[in-house]
Scaffold this motif. Sequence first.
Motif, PDB file in Angstrom:
ATOM      1  N   PHE A  61       0.838  -1.181   0.000  1.00 40.71           N
ATOM      2  CA  PHE A  61       0.000   0.000   0.000  1.00 40.71           C
ATOM      3  C   PHE A  61       0.877   1.236   0.000  1.00 40.71           C
ATOM      4  O   PHE A  61       2.057   1.192   0.342  1.00 40.71           O
ATOM      5  CB  PHE A  61      -0.981   0.023   1.182  1.00 40.71           C
ATOM      6  N   TYR A  62       0.276   2.329  -0.419  1.00 40.74           N
ATOM      7  CA  TYR A  62       0.958   3.626  -0.456  1.00 40.74           C
ATOM      8  C   TYR A  62       0.189   4.550   0.472  1.00 40.74           C
ATOM      9  O   TYR A  62      -1.022   4.681   0.356  1.00 40.74           O
ATOM     10  CB  TYR A  62       0.961   4.184  -1.879  1.00 40.74           C
ATOM     11  N   ILE A  63       0.887   5.153   1.410  1.00 40.43           N
ATOM     12  CA  ILE A  63       0.248   6.048   2.360  1.00 40.43           C
ATOM     13  C   ILE A  63       0.957   7.387   2.335  1.00 40.43           C
ATOM     14  O   ILE A  63       2.169   7.461   2.509  1.00 40.43           O
ATOM     15  CB  ILE A  63       0.257   5.450   3.783  1.00 40.43           C
ATOM     16  N   ARG A  64       0.185   8.446   2.095  1.00 36.76           N
ATOM     17  CA  ARG A  64       0.728   9.802   2.148  1.00 36.76           C
ATOM     18  C   ARG A  64       0.958  10.176   3.604  1.00 36.76           C
ATOM     19  O   ARG A  64       0.198   9.787   4.469  1.00 36.76           O
ATOM     20  CB  ARG A  64      -0.238  10.798   1.522  1.00 36.76           C
ATOM     21  N   PRO A  65       1.966  10.947   3.896  1.00 33.96           N
ATOM     22  CA  PRO A  65       2.254  11.316   5.290  1.00 33.96           C
ATOM     23  C   PRO A  65       1.343  12.441   5.799  1.00 33.96           C
ATOM     24  O   PRO A  65       1.794  13.546   6.083  1.00 33.96           O
ATOM     25  CB  PRO A  65       3.718  11.746   5.229  1.00 33.96           C
ATOM     26  N   THR A  66       0.055  12.140   5.866  1.00 34.50           N
ATOM     27  CA  THR A  66      -0.914  13.109   6.380  1.00 34.50           C
ATOM     28  C   THR A  66      -1.301  12.698   7.802  1.00 34.50           C
ATOM     29  O   THR A  66      -1.136  11.528   8.190  1.00 34.50           O
ATOM     30  CB  THR A  66      -2.174  13.165   5.508  1.00 34.50           C
ATOM     31  N   ILE A  67      -1.847  13.620   8.556  1.00 37.56           N
ATOM     32  CA  ILE A  67      -2.253  13.311   9.933  1.00 37.56           C
ATOM     33  C   ILE A  67      -3.277  12.172   9.974  1.00 37.56           C
ATOM     34  O   ILE A  67      -3.106  11.223  10.744  1.00 37.56           O
ATOM     35  CB  ILE A  67      -2.785  14.578  10.648  1.00 37.56           C
ATOM     36  N   PRO A  68      -4.355  12.191   9.163  1.00 31.87           N
ATOM     37  CA  PRO A  68      -5.307  11.070   9.212  1.00 31.87           C
ATOM     38  C   PRO A  68      -4.658   9.723   8.854  1.00 31.87           C
ATOM     39  O   PRO A  68      -4.990   8.700   9.455  1.00 31.87           O
ATOM     40  CB  PRO A  68      -6.375  11.451   8.188  1.00 31.87           C
ATOM     41  N   ALA A  69      -3.755   9.705   7.894  1.00 29.61           N
ATOM     42  CA  ALA A  69      -3.101   8.448   7.508  1.00 29.61           C
ATOM     43  C   ALA A  69      -2.201   7.943   8.636  1.00 29.61           C
ATOM     44  O   ALA A  69      -2.153   6.740   8.914  1.00 29.61           O
ATOM     45  CB  ALA A  69      -2.301   8.648   6.228  1.00 29.61           C
ATOM     46  N   ILE A  70      -1.508   8.846   9.285  1.00 34.97           N
ATOM     47  CA  ILE A  70      -0.657   8.462  10.415  1.00 34.97           C
ATOM     48  C   ILE A  70      -1.513   7.953  11.569  1.00 34.97           C
ATOM     49  O   ILE A  70      -1.182   6.962  12.222  1.00 34.97           O
ATOM     50  CB  ILE A  70       0.236   9.643  10.839  1.00 34.97           C
ATOM     51  N   GLU A  71      -2.663   8.594  11.796  1.00 37.50           N
ATOM     52  CA  GLU A  71      -3.575   8.130  12.841  1.00 37.50           C
ATOM     53  C   GLU A  71      -4.118   6.741  12.522  1.00 37.50           C
ATOM     54  O   GLU A  71      -4.292   5.908  13.424  1.00 37.50           O
ATOM     55  CB  GLU A  71      -4.706   9.133  13.034  1.00 37.50           C
ATOM     56  N   LEU A  72      -4.381   6.472  11.247  1.00 35.60           N
ATOM     57  CA  LEU A  72      -4.805   5.138  10.828  1.00 35.60           C
ATOM     58  C   LEU A  72      -3.746   4.107  11.214  1.00 35.60           C
ATOM     59  O   LEU A  72      -4.049   3.083  11.819  1.00 35.60           O
ATOM     60  CB  LEU A  72      -5.052   5.104   9.309  1.00 35.60           C
ATOM     61  N   LEU A  73      -2.498   4.378  10.869  1.00 30.98           N
ATOM     62  CA  LEU A  73      -1.425   3.428  11.187  1.00 30.98           C
ATOM     63  C   LEU A  73      -1.214   3.301  12.684  1.00 30.98           C
ATOM     64  O   LEU A  73      -0.888   2.219  13.182  1.00 30.98           O
ATOM     65  CB  LEU A  73      -0.137   3.850  10.493  1.00 30.98           C
ATOM     66  N   ASP A  74      -1.410   4.392  13.420  1.00 27.73           N
ATOM     67  CA  ASP A  74      -1.312   4.324  14.883  1.00 27.73           C
ATOM     68  C   ASP A  74      -2.371   3.391  15.456  1.00 27.73           C
ATOM     69  O   ASP A  74      -2.087   2.592  16.357  1.00 27.73           O
ATOM     70  CB  ASP A  74      -1.460   5.711  15.506  1.00 27.73           C
ATOM     71  N   ARG A  75      -3.605   3.470  14.932  1.00 28.01           N
ATOM     72  CA  ARG A  75      -4.675   2.583  15.404  1.00 28.01           C
ATOM     73  C   ARG A  75      -4.356   1.129  15.072  1.00 28.01           C
ATOM     74  O   ARG A  75      -4.565   0.227  15.897  1.00 28.01           O
ATOM     75  CB  ARG A  75      -6.027   2.990  14.808  1.00 28.01           C
ATOM     76  N   VAL A  76      -3.838   0.883  13.872  1.00 32.48           N
ATOM     77  CA  VAL A  76      -3.476  -0.486  13.480  1.00 32.48           C
ATOM     78  C   VAL A  76      -2.370  -1.004  14.399  1.00 32.48           C
ATOM     79  O   VAL A  76      -2.463  -2.116  14.937  1.00 32.48           O
ATOM     80  CB  VAL A  76      -3.034  -0.535  11.994  1.00 32.48           C
ATOM     81  N   ALA A  77      -1.329  -0.216  14.601  1.00 33.76           N
ATOM     82  CA  ALA A  77      -0.210  -0.636  15.453  1.00 33.76           C
ATOM     83  C   ALA A  77      -0.667  -0.882  16.885  1.00 33.76           C
ATOM     84  O   ALA A  77      -0.247  -1.858  17.529  1.00 33.76           O
ATOM     85  CB  ALA A  77       0.897   0.414  15.418  1.00 33.76           C
ATOM     86  N   ASN A  78      -1.536  -0.011  17.391  1.00 33.53           N
ATOM     87  CA  ASN A  78      -2.033  -0.168  18.756  1.00 33.53           C
ATOM     88  C   ASN A  78      -2.806  -1.476  18.915  1.00 33.53           C
ATOM     89  O   ASN A  78      -2.612  -2.213  19.875  1.00 33.53           O
ATOM     90  CB  ASN A  78      -2.909   1.023  19.139  1.00 33.53           C
ATOM     91  N   ARG A  79      -3.664  -1.772  17.963  1.00 32.36           N
ATOM     92  CA  ARG A  79      -4.435  -3.013  18.053  1.00 32.36           C
ATOM     93  C   ARG A  79      -3.546  -4.236  17.917  1.00 32.36           C
ATOM     94  O   ARG A  79      -3.724  -5.211  18.647  1.00 32.36           O
ATOM     95  CB  ARG A  79      -5.529  -3.034  16.980  1.00 32.36           C
ATOM     96  N   LEU A  80      -2.585  -4.189  16.999  1.00 32.44           N
ATOM     97  CA  LEU A  80      -1.709  -5.350  16.825  1.00 32.44           C
ATOM     98  C   LEU A  80      -0.826  -5.574  18.049  1.00 32.44           C
ATOM     99  O   LEU A  80      -0.458  -6.704  18.362  1.00 32.44           O
ATOM    100  CB  LEU A  80      -0.863  -5.186  15.563  1.00 32.44           C
ATOM    101  N   THR A  81      -0.514  -4.502  18.754  1.00 30.01           N
ATOM    102  CA  THR A  81       0.292  -4.606  19.967  1.00 30.01           C
ATOM    103  C   THR A  81      -0.514  -5.182  21.128  1.00 30.01           C
ATOM    104  O   THR A  81       0.009  -5.962  21.921  1.00 30.01           O
ATOM    105  CB  THR A  81       0.835  -3.218  20.366  1.00 30.01           C
ATOM    106  N   HIS A  82      -1.798  -4.811  21.211  1.00 29.15           N
ATOM    107  CA  HIS A  82      -2.603  -5.174  22.371  1.00 29.15           C
ATOM    108  C   HIS A  82      -3.568  -6.338  22.154  1.00 29.15           C
ATOM    109  O   HIS A  82      -4.191  -6.786  23.109  1.00 29.15           O
ATOM    110  CB  HIS A  82      -3.385  -3.946  22.863  1.00 29.15           C
ATOM    111  N   GLU A  83      -3.725  -6.792  20.930  1.00 34.76           N
ATOM    112  CA  GLU A  83      -4.604  -7.939  20.654  1.00 34.76           C
ATOM    113  C   GLU A  83      -3.738  -9.092  20.165  1.00 34.76           C
ATOM    114  O   GLU A  83      -3.369  -9.150  18.987  1.00 34.76           O
ATOM    115  CB  GLU A  83      -5.655  -7.563  19.609  1.00 34.76           C
ATOM    116  N   PRO A  84      -3.399 -10.021  21.057  1.00 34.03           N
ATOM    117  CA  PRO A  84      -2.406 -11.056  20.729  1.00 34.03           C
ATOM    118  C   PRO A  84      -2.764 -11.953  19.550  1.00 34.03           C
ATOM    119  O   PRO A  84      -1.884 -12.446  18.866  1.00 34.03           O
ATOM    120  CB  PRO A  84      -2.283 -11.870  22.021  1.00 34.03           C
ATOM    121  N   ASN A  85      -4.047 -12.160  19.281  1.00 38.60           N
ATOM    122  CA  ASN A  85      -4.443 -13.051  18.182  1.00 38.60           C
ATOM    123  C   ASN A  85      -4.917 -12.295  16.946  1.00 38.60           C
ATOM    124  O   ASN A  85      -5.535 -12.879  16.061  1.00 38.60           O
ATOM    125  CB  ASN A  85      -5.541 -14.008  18.651  1.00 38.60           C
TER     126      ASN A  85
END
Length: 113
Positions: A62-86
């Motif tokens: 995927f291609y993601i522009r370095p915008t605030i909403p796109a960064i927030e999207l990746l932050d949400r993905v990273a947070n869930r992958l960190t805290h949801e073991p499965n």
Amino acid sequence: MSTVYLQNPFDHLYRNSDVEVMSNGHNNMTAYGYNDVSDEADMGWALYTHTMRIWAYSSGFFYIRPTIPAIELLDRVANRLTHEPNAWDQAVFNEELTFPSYPGILDSMLLGE
């Protein structure tokens, strides 16, 4: 599943949105979505059931522009992958990409606007 690129994929991006992602669809219908209609005679007057179907977006490219909403999207993905073991990375990516941006926000498509 692995992907092999025989040409530079960045030459084929439109770059007109914050996130451009590869679909796992194998044709335009499965890649862009379609209205799937079931006909169940036992349901009487409600025999037709409509569902919107779209194949998963691939988190492999995927291609993601370095915008605030796109960064927030990746932050949400990273947070869930960190805290949801499965959690499965592709499922989390698809959910965060398509769900409302935060609780209480209703998608205008769902409201018919």
